[in-house]
Design an enzyme around this catalytic site. Structure first.
Site, PDB file in Angstrom:
ATOM      1  N   HIS A 137       0.730  -1.242  -0.045  1.00  0.00           N
ATOM      2  CA  HIS A 137       0.070   0.002  -0.147  1.00  0.00           C
ATOM      3  C   HIS A 137       0.962   1.163   0.012  1.00  0.00           C
ATOM      4  O   HIS A 137       0.246   2.325  -0.136  1.00  0.00           O
ATOM      5  CB  HIS A 137      -0.775   0.163   1.145  1.00  0.00           C
ATOM      6  CG  HIS A 137      -1.518  -1.142   1.442  1.00  0.00           C
ATOM      7  ND1 HIS A 137      -1.399  -2.203   2.516  1.00  0.00           N
ATOM      8  CD2 HIS A 137      -2.853  -1.959   0.894  1.00  0.00           C
ATOM      9  CE1 HIS A 137      -2.053  -3.244   2.294  1.00  0.00           C
ATOM     10  NE2 HIS A 137      -3.030  -3.026   1.323  1.00  0.00           N
ATOM     11  N   GLU A 154      -2.926   3.024   2.041  1.00  0.00           N
ATOM     12  CA  GLU A 154      -2.352   3.740   0.957  1.00  0.00           C
ATOM     13  C   GLU A 154      -2.460   5.531   0.978  1.00  0.00           C
ATOM     14  O   GLU A 154      -1.727   6.038   0.626  1.00  0.00           O
ATOM     15  CB  GLU A 154      -3.198   3.417  -0.385  1.00  0.00           C
ATOM     16  CG  GLU A 154      -2.675   3.925  -1.737  1.00  0.00           C
ATOM     17  CD  GLU A 154      -3.571   3.552  -2.739  1.00  0.00           C
ATOM     18  OE1 GLU A 154      -4.020   2.526  -2.938  1.00  0.00           O
ATOM     19  OE2 GLU A 154      -3.494   4.427  -3.797  1.00  0.00           O
ATOM     20  N   CYS A 193      -6.433   1.964 -10.530  1.00  0.00           N
ATOM     21  CA  CYS A 193      -5.404   1.031 -11.270  1.00  0.00           C
ATOM     22  C   CYS A 193      -6.234   0.068 -12.000  1.00  0.00           C
ATOM     23  O   CYS A 193      -7.404   0.000 -12.108  1.00  0.00           O
ATOM     24  CB  CYS A 193      -4.661   0.422 -10.323  1.00  0.00           C
ATOM     25  SG  CYS A 193      -5.328  -1.132  -9.444  1.00  0.00           S
ATOM     26  N   SER A 234     -10.217  -4.829   2.839  1.00  0.00           N
ATOM     27  CA  SER A 234      -9.629  -4.658   1.702  1.00  0.00           C
ATOM     28  C   SER A 234     -10.355  -3.619   0.789  1.00  0.00           C
ATOM     29  O   SER A 234     -11.819  -3.999   0.345  1.00  0.00           O
ATOM     30  CB  SER A 234      -9.667  -6.138   0.721  1.00  0.00           C
ATOM     31  OG  SER A 234      -9.629  -5.786  -0.668  1.00  0.00           O
TER      32      SER A 234
HETATM   33 FE1  SF4 Z   1      -3.044  -1.867  -5.590  1.00  0.00          FE
HETATM   34 FE2  SF4 Z   1      -3.773  -1.950  -8.427  1.00  0.00          FE
HETATM   35 FE3  SF4 Z   1      -1.268  -2.089  -7.559  1.00  0.00          FE
HETATM   36 FE4  SF4 Z   1      -2.764  -4.392  -7.280  1.00  0.00          FE
HETATM   37  S1  SF4 Z   1      -2.190  -3.129  -9.112  1.00  0.00           S
HETATM   38  S2  SF4 Z   1      -1.213  -3.480  -5.559  1.00  0.00           S
HETATM   39  S3  SF4 Z   1      -4.576  -2.991  -6.644  1.00  0.00           S
HETATM   40  S4  SF4 Z   1      -2.538  -0.270  -7.118  1.00  0.00           S
END
Ligand code: SF4
Length: 317
Positions: A82, A134, A203, A231
């Site tokens: 995170h 995060e 993301c 989560s």
């Molecule tokens: Fe988090 Fe997306 Fe990275 Fe996976 S790809 S760790 S969900 S930011």
């Protein structure tokens, strides 16, 4: 009970689901650190938000702690996927600890953007959830007061800023795509010159998993989302399913399933948050098969081919 006498249950299994490239990398970093340095390896915070993953790594020799103060000298420490405030690696360096940063590269990208924007003199409106690691990590990249948290459309309506023409926004990576669009629309309406480094920072894994849930939500009577209650991306999957017209439940393990949920249910959707391993998906399907004559169909929205490099020094471990 033989399948002949079991009630039928159709399973629509969302894809993509489960582990993303950032989670995969973070877990690998802990495993490789244990191989390279020997156990124990300390990990600050849950490496990813999943009890099964954490317990599996504990069994291999990882020790999870809340803060750096709990890490003894001369033992390597890993920072979670995170991300961490800048003060954490700085403190580790001050103590001479060797540390490995498992921050997802997509979170690190947001960190660098935050720094750059603040260096340009902009104030950042950060869309995210208060208290999520995060968010704590990203706020810890910039001086106090240079970023304001906006969680909801109501926050976006009410937030006050010193200079409305000198703003930028960034977002947490694991938000609801639809909620974030609504918050952004409000911010853009109030602050038309707000700088957008990109559309948002949600993301690929978060948006793909939400898209896959949307794709099957209408066709199922119940959606099972496998993931942890802390989560963020798993909780968003439940919300997406409900908003798209189906009941949805977040479960960590198959043992939490109550067969009473399935009265009148003929089709069940299954997905998993980005920190939930595929073994838990299989466990749920196998558990359902003890009671129902299940048929499985995977519905793939998009194929994911993302992979992130490991930190230097670990690749060859
Ligand atoms: Fe988090 Fe997306 Fe990275 Fe996976 S790809 S760790 S969900 S930011």
């Amino acid at each position: 009970m033989t399948d002949h006498f079991k009630p039928a249950l159709d399973l629509l299994i969302a894809a993509p689901r489960g582990f993303c490239a950032g989670v995969d990398r973070a877990i690998r970093i802990v495993e490789l650190a244990i191989e390279k340095y020997g156990a124990p390896v300390y990990v600050r915070h849950e490496i990813v938000h999943n009890k099964y993953v954490v317990d599996t790594l504990k069994a291999k020799g990882a020790i999870f702690v809340a803060e750096l103060d709990q890490v003894p000298d001369d033992v390597p420490v890993v920072f979670s996927a995170h991300g961490v405030p800048k003060a954490v690696p700085a403190k580790a360096a001050e103590r001479g600890l060797s540390y490995l940063d498992a921050t997802c590269p997509l979170v690190s990208k947001v960190h660098r953007q935050a720094e750059r924007l603040v260096n340009q003199g902009r104030h950042i409106l950060f869309i995210g959830h208060a208290g999520h690691p995060e968010v704590v990590g990203t706020f810890g990249q910039v001086p106090e007061g240079s970023m304001t948290l906006v969680e909801t459309v109501e926050d976006a309506e009410q937030v006050t800023v010193a200079d409305p023409d000198n703003l930028a926004f960034l977002t947490q990576t694991t938000l609801s795509v639809d909620d974030t669009a609504a918050v952004l629309a409000k911010l853009r309406e109030r602050f038309p010159t707000i700088l957008a480094p990109g559309a948002d920072d949600i993301c690929y894994a978060t948006s793909n998993r939400q898209g896959a849930v949307k794709a099957i939500a209408e066709a199922v009577d119940l959606m099972l989302v496998i993931g942890a209650p802390n989560s963020s991306n798993s909780k968003r999957l439940v919300e997406v399913a409900v908003r798209n017209g189906t009941c949805a439940t977040l479960i960590q393990r198959a043992t939490e399933i109550d067969f009473d949920w399935f009265d009148g249910v003929r089709t069940v959707g299954i997905t998993a948050g980005a920190s939930a391993p595929e073994i838990l998906v299989r466990e749920v399907i196998d558990h359902l098969a003890t009671r129902f004559a299940v048929t499985e169909r995977e519905v793939e929205l998009v194929e994911e081919k993302v992979a992130f490099k490991l930190p230097r020094g670990l690749e060859a471990a």
